[in-house]
Scaffold this motif. Sequence first.
Motif: not given
Length: 371
Positions: A266-268, A272, A281-282, A284, A287, A318, A321-322, A331
């Motif tokens: 995705n964009k992050d 998702n 939504w993303t 984590t 991911s 990314s 960053n979470y 998340e």
Amino acid sequence: MKKSYRFICLLFAATFFATSAATAQGYFENFPVKADPKTVANKLSKRFLESKHQLYFDKGIHYAEVCTWYGALRFAELTNNQELIKQLRIRFELLFHLEKDLLPPPIHVDQNMFGCLPLRLYSITKDERYRDLGLPYADTQWTLPANANEEERKWDKKGHSWQTRLWIDDMYMITIVQSEAYKVTGDVKYMNRAANEMVLYLDELQHPNGLFYHAPDVPYYWGRGDGWMAVGMTELLFNLPQNDPNRARIMKGYLLMMNNLKKYVNKDGLWNQLIDEPSFWTETSGSAMFAYAMIVGVNNGWLSKDEFAPIARRAWLSLCNYIDDDNNLTEVCIGTGKKNSKQYYMDRPRIAGDFHGQAPILWCAYALLNQ
């Protein structure tokens, strides 16, 4: 003036090509401070040591805590951090006496995976207590209990674990404890068990797009569920002998999944909650599991470095960053049973610091360091 301009151009070109070459050779190096794998793993390990136990329906330590503990231990082992190993052992020592009631009973796939932790501790320390505690968790996965139901007996007759249920979570829970038992004993029966079980799940559950429904009767590609399959295949391939007859089949399933996962970034730079749903939504934790599977795949030559390392690097950056100021991954979807409802997955609460998310971040960190 022309000479100065020409010099600047040559300097720029040299810098560009040097940077490009370095990037091609070191996708998993030169991270910003916030994303330095060793720094991140140290902080999350400390956060783990400060945390309370998470229990599995009041029947022993929860598998998500075990996964986080195991990740911190793998990191400490890789970096030869003796102080961290000591602290992780001190936390475990209580399970031999004061906290003995928190040992999970070997009655369910999620609880049996606890065995990977003492087995890993034995590999590090050679303390026989860890081996004696861990091996029964691996063995009882293939020991049919007297009160087994018809479904459990069916799988046992076919040579599979009686804990087989064709939920995708199982392919980490079963394979990790069997793999650690193999490393401790050298007995190939443990790898045979794990590999045969994985092939069953691949044959029954993997779709042509490389992904897996949460369960056969739940037609949704849930991120963390698929993450368990990704890391299960990854750990198994890492430990499986090259000449194992099931290796090619498992590698085929792994490559099919990895090659399709890159289509759903995705964009992050992540994935998702439902992998193939752009409006979701993303998430984590799943991911981080996918990132781990790709990092290990690149490091071991299973995946093209130039194709997959940039995806894995971007995902790691990314994910960092979470991580909030308390060293909690945010998340993270809470523990989730299967349900045939798309809205159910969309509405799952998201929390920070859940062990389901802390664990795979630690796995990614030590994988990035283990080049």
